[in-house]
Design a protein around this motif. Structure first.
Motif, short mmCIF file in Angstrom:
data_model
loop_
_atom_site.label_atom_id
_atom_site.label_comp_id
_atom_site.label_asym_id
_atom_site.label_seq_id
_atom_site.Cartn_x
_atom_site.Cartn_y
_atom_site.Cartn_z
N ARG A 1 4.84 19.78 43.29
CA ARG A 1 4.21 18.72 42.51
C ARG A 1 2.70 18.72 42.78
NH1 ARG A 1 6.55 13.19 45.14
NH2 ARG A 1 5.06 12.30 43.66
N ASP B 1 0.76 15.74 41.90
CA ASP B 1 0.30 14.38 41.66
C ASP B 1 -0.03 13.60 42.94
OD1 ASP B 1 3.00 14.38 42.36
OD2 ASP B 1 3.43 12.55 41.24
N GLU C 1 -3.03 20.89 39.18
CA GLU C 1 -2.06 21.71 38.46
C GLU C 1 -2.60 23.09 38.12
OE1 GLU C 1 0.78 21.51 34.46
OE2 GLU C 1 -0.61 19.88 34.91
#
Length: 204
Positions: A153, A155, A161
């Motif tokens: 992930r 976040d 990303e």
């Protein structure tokens, strides 16, 4: 010959790995929980170093035990400063982070040797800004960048990303196949991820 002992987490934690070549000493990758130190003792292995892929609590929860025992701990430059910041506790229920210090910082392209095992350090940011992966022989310890048909992930604090996608593609670009020991879930191979990972496609 290298032997990898995988210590699966109990509760909230990552996979930990005890790596040995001589069956006397070992290197620990991501000491997620205090019990990892006891696992080394059960195996009759003396820890020569702890190598951390990144600083999220679920990967470093056992660092206090190793630090108290005088085992040197290494992490990518920039990660230590984030460990004790408020931002890193997001999603971790404000758990208490064990105090430890690092013996040194790891850089991209660095070659290190502990317990008679050679490791190449490769920078693989994205899950965190300074995450690293470790390569020894035909084995990759990928932390939370690359999982079995999944990726980490982005976040949480310092996640990115685009950086993660670039890091995964950098691993894909390595020549040949590798066994991949991941921070969470099951083991995989680099070729399996090149062919089947739905999140990042290999560039052919």
């Amino acid at each position: 010959m290298i032997t990898v002992h995988k210590i699966k987490p109990i509760g909230f934690a990552s996979n930990s790995y005890i790596v040995t070549a001589d069956k006397k000493s070992c290197v620990v990758i991501d000491c997620a929980q205090p019990r990892v130190y006891k696992e080394c003792q059960k195996l009759g292995l003396a820890p020569a170093a702890v190598l951390l892929t990144h600083g999220h609590y679920d990967h470093i929860g056992g660092c206090g035990e190793f630090f108290k025992a005088g085992v040197p701990i290494y992490i990518g430059r920039g990660e230590y400063e984030l460990i004790f910041g408020e931002g890193m506790r997001v999603g971790f229920n404000d758990v208490e982070i064990p105090y430890f210090e690092v013996a040194g910082y790891l850089e991209d392209g660095q070659k290190i040797n502990f317990a008679g095992i050679d490791f190449d350090v490769i920078s693989t940011p994205g899950h965190t800004a300074s995450e690293v992966s470790f390569i020894t022989g035909d084995i990759i310890f990928s932390g939370d960048v690359l999982f079995c048909e999944s990726v980490g992930r982005t976040d949480l604090a310092s996640g990115d990303e685009d950086a993660l996608i670039s890091s995964v593609k950098r691993l894909y670009a390595l020549e040949g196949d590798y066994k991949v020991y991941t921070g969470h879930g099951e083991d995989t191979t680099l070729e399996n991820e090149r062919r089947h990972n739905p999140y990042v496609r290999a560039v052919k």
